[in-house]
Design a protein around this motif. Structure first.
Motif, PDB file in Angstrom:
ATOM      1  N   GLY A  43       0.804  -1.265   0.261  1.00 46.07           N
ATOM      2  CA  GLY A  43       0.067   0.175   0.011  1.00 46.07           C
ATOM      3  C   GLY A  43       0.725   1.347   0.010  1.00 46.07           C
ATOM      4  O   GLY A  43       0.285   2.366   0.557  1.00 46.07           O
ATOM      5  N   TRP A  44       2.029   1.299  -0.620  1.00 40.56           N
ATOM      6  CA  TRP A  44       3.099   2.395  -0.660  1.00 40.56           C
ATOM      7  C   TRP A  44       2.383   3.709  -1.373  1.00 40.56           C
ATOM      8  O   TRP A  44       2.753   4.827  -0.721  1.00 40.56           O
ATOM      9  CB  TRP A  44       4.331   1.942  -1.013  1.00 40.56           C
ATOM     10  CG  TRP A  44       5.129   1.029  -0.107  1.00 40.56           C
ATOM     11  CD1 TRP A  44       4.647   1.020   1.268  1.00 40.56           C
ATOM     12  CD2 TRP A  44       6.172   0.157  -0.624  1.00 40.56           C
ATOM     13  NE1 TRP A  44       5.704   0.003   1.812  1.00 40.56           N
ATOM     14  CE2 TRP A  44       6.491  -0.528   0.708  1.00 40.56           C
ATOM     15  CE3 TRP A  44       6.825  -0.111  -1.707  1.00 40.56           C
ATOM     16  CZ2 TRP A  44       7.725  -1.314   0.801  1.00 40.56           C
ATOM     17  CZ3 TRP A  44       7.855  -0.926  -1.718  1.00 40.56           C
ATOM     18  CH2 TRP A  44       8.385  -1.629  -0.246  1.00 40.56           C
ATOM     19  N   ARG A  45       1.530   3.496  -2.490  1.00 35.71           N
ATOM     20  CA  ARG A  45       0.855   4.408  -2.813  1.00 35.71           C
ATOM     21  C   ARG A  45       0.142   5.377  -1.924  1.00 35.71           C
ATOM     22  O   ARG A  45       0.080   6.714  -2.179  1.00 35.71           O
ATOM     23  CB  ARG A  45      -0.021   4.293  -4.168  1.00 35.71           C
ATOM     24  CG  ARG A  45      -0.493   5.297  -4.958  1.00 35.71           C
ATOM     25  CD  ARG A  45      -1.363   4.561  -6.064  1.00 35.71           C
ATOM     26  NE  ARG A  45      -0.262   4.074  -7.143  1.00 35.71           N
ATOM     27  CZ  ARG A  45       0.181   4.519  -8.081  1.00 35.71           C
ATOM     28  NH1 ARG A  45       0.219   5.643  -8.242  1.00 35.71           N
ATOM     29  NH2 ARG A  45       0.886   3.664  -8.804  1.00 35.71           N
ATOM     30  N   LYS A  46      -0.422   4.708  -0.945  1.00 40.54           N
ATOM     31  CA  LYS A  46      -1.305   5.542  -0.109  1.00 40.54           C
ATOM     32  C   LYS A  46      -0.456   5.812   1.051  1.00 40.54           C
ATOM     33  O   LYS A  46      -0.510   7.031   1.844  1.00 40.54           O
ATOM     34  CB  LYS A  46      -2.578   4.737   0.261  1.00 40.54           C
ATOM     35  CG  LYS A  46      -3.443   5.357   1.106  1.00 40.54           C
ATOM     36  CD  LYS A  46      -4.717   4.380   1.944  1.00 40.54           C
ATOM     37  CE  LYS A  46      -5.687   5.089   2.441  1.00 40.54           C
ATOM     38  NZ  LYS A  46      -6.845   4.269   2.693  1.00 40.54           N
ATOM     39  N   ASN A  47       0.304   4.907   1.689  1.00 42.97           N
ATOM     40  CA  ASN A  47       0.773   5.109   3.019  1.00 42.97           C
ATOM     41  C   ASN A  47       2.498   5.576   2.865  1.00 42.97           C
ATOM     42  O   ASN A  47       2.869   6.004   4.033  1.00 42.97           O
ATOM     43  CB  ASN A  47       0.688   3.844   3.819  1.00 42.97           C
ATOM     44  CG  ASN A  47       1.788   2.860   3.160  1.00 42.97           C
ATOM     45  OD1 ASN A  47       2.848   2.873   2.791  1.00 42.97           O
ATOM     46  ND2 ASN A  47       1.142   1.663   3.528  1.00 42.97           N
ATOM     47  N   LYS A  48       2.724   5.686   1.773  1.00 40.78           N
ATOM     48  CA  LYS A  48       4.066   6.103   1.261  1.00 40.78           C
ATOM     49  C   LYS A  48       5.334   5.599   2.320  1.00 40.78           C
ATOM     50  O   LYS A  48       6.371   6.149   2.254  1.00 40.78           O
ATOM     51  CB  LYS A  48       4.211   7.587   1.569  1.00 40.78           C
ATOM     52  CG  LYS A  48       3.261   8.580   0.828  1.00 40.78           C
ATOM     53  CD  LYS A  48       3.408   8.151  -0.815  1.00 40.78           C
ATOM     54  CE  LYS A  48       2.347   8.928  -1.673  1.00 40.78           C
ATOM     55  NZ  LYS A  48       0.993   8.633  -1.500  1.00 40.78           N
ATOM     56  N   GLY A  49       5.058   4.270   2.922  1.00 43.27           N
ATOM     57  CA  GLY A  49       6.232   3.763   3.294  1.00 43.27           C
ATOM     58  C   GLY A  49       6.015   3.806   5.005  1.00 43.27           C
ATOM     59  O   GLY A  49       6.903   3.447   5.940  1.00 43.27           O
ATOM     60  N   TYR A  50       5.076   4.797   5.408  1.00 44.55           N
ATOM     61  CA  TYR A  50       4.961   5.228   6.841  1.00 44.55           C
ATOM     62  C   TYR A  50       4.409   3.738   7.686  1.00 44.55           C
ATOM     63  O   TYR A  50       3.760   3.059   7.130  1.00 44.55           O
ATOM     64  CB  TYR A  50       3.981   6.351   7.109  1.00 44.55           C
ATOM     65  CG  TYR A  50       5.014   7.442   6.764  1.00 44.55           C
ATOM     66  CD1 TYR A  50       5.743   8.132   7.914  1.00 44.55           C
ATOM     67  CD2 TYR A  50       4.859   8.041   5.604  1.00 44.55           C
ATOM     68  CE1 TYR A  50       6.481   9.178   7.734  1.00 44.55           C
ATOM     69  CE2 TYR A  50       5.647   9.265   5.425  1.00 44.55           C
ATOM     70  CZ  TYR A  50       6.382   9.749   6.514  1.00 44.55           C
ATOM     71  OH  TYR A  50       7.205  11.034   6.272  1.00 44.55           O
ATOM     72  N   PRO A  51       4.565   3.722   9.010  1.00 40.77           N
ATOM     73  CA  PRO A  51       4.072   2.567   9.621  1.00 40.77           C
ATOM     74  C   PRO A  51       2.722   2.518  10.109  1.00 40.77           C
ATOM     75  O   PRO A  51       2.383   2.680  11.155  1.00 40.77           O
ATOM     76  CB  PRO A  51       5.000   2.608  10.884  1.00 40.77           C
ATOM     77  CG  PRO A  51       5.255   4.003  11.321  1.00 40.77           C
ATOM     78  CD  PRO A  51       5.472   4.760   9.569  1.00 40.77           C
ATOM     79  N   THR A  52       1.915   2.578   9.041  1.00 39.92           N
ATOM     80  CA  THR A  52       0.486   2.225   9.337  1.00 39.92           C
ATOM     81  C   THR A  52       0.291   0.851   9.555  1.00 39.92           C
ATOM     82  O   THR A  52       0.801   0.147   9.385  1.00 39.92           O
ATOM     83  CB  THR A  52      -0.258   2.646   7.924  1.00 39.92           C
ATOM     84  OG1 THR A  52      -0.177   1.946   6.835  1.00 39.92           O
ATOM     85  CG2 THR A  52       0.022   4.082   7.564  1.00 39.92           C
TER      86      THR A  52
END
Length: 200
Positions: A159-168
């Protein structure tokens, strides 16, 4: 109203980074030298802007800046030198690419590794105080978001398009299910200890 400079008549570059707290992907930094008469009422700390606002501001900044550049430090490099040093290195790489070398650097934050022969001032929450730092925050953020979206095409399950790599939560769930990719920062705690005990 954001300030145009720290000292009038001096060539200043604002510097900021994006992606420091992410679990995956490179850390990006930007350096921006704005003309003395630059004004934009929409420009602010990138964290206070919507994605649409950032995307609209990016071409304006890139077109009107006297100089701008983006520096990148990979996840592999982050694992070797740590994220704080990587953030400073990304800024150094951005500064080194500027076609106009600044006389002074305005750094977002409270610390910085000095850049050779260019003095600096570290400014806490500087991206909400100075136009050049705000501009750098927008460029660092938009260029990194674009990069993470391109990685999403390679590894869509995270889901990197949405969370951009953050720890969701969704990102951590994907890590538990699919493991780590070459783009994950191995030196970061990818999952809380309670989850690590059960999932690895």
């Amino acid at each position: 109203m954001l300030l145009s400079c720290l000292e009038k008549g001096r060539i200043e570059a604002g510097c900021d980074e994006a992606g420091r707290g992410c679990l995956a992907g490179a850390v990006f930094a930007a350096a921006v030298v704005l003309p003395p008469d630059f004004r934009n009422n929409d420009l602010n700390d990138s964290k206070l802007l919507s994605e649409k606002q950032r995307d609209m501001l990016r071409p304006v900044i890139e077109a009107e800046a006297l100089a701008w550049a983006v520096g990148v430090v990979s996840a592999e490099e982050i694992d070797v030198i740590n994220i704080l040093r990587a953030s400073f290195l990304a800024m150094h790489r951005a500064i080194a690419q500027l076609r106009t070398m600044p006389e002074h650097l305005l750094i977002d934050g409270n610390r910085f590794t000095p850049y050779p022969d260019v003095p600096h001032t570290a400014i806490v929450k500087g991206d909400g105080k100075y136009l050049s730092i705000a501009a750098a925050s927008v460029l660092a953020k938009t260029h990194r978001d674009e990069y993470m979206s391109s990685l999403d095409a390679e590894y869509p399950v995270y889901g990197w398009r949405k969370n951009k790599g953050y720890p969701t939560k969704a990102h951590r769930t994907a890590i538990r299910q699919y493991g780590l990719t070459p783009y994950h920062r191995k030196s970061f705690t990818q999952l809380p200890p309670t989850q690590l005990a059960f999932d690895f």
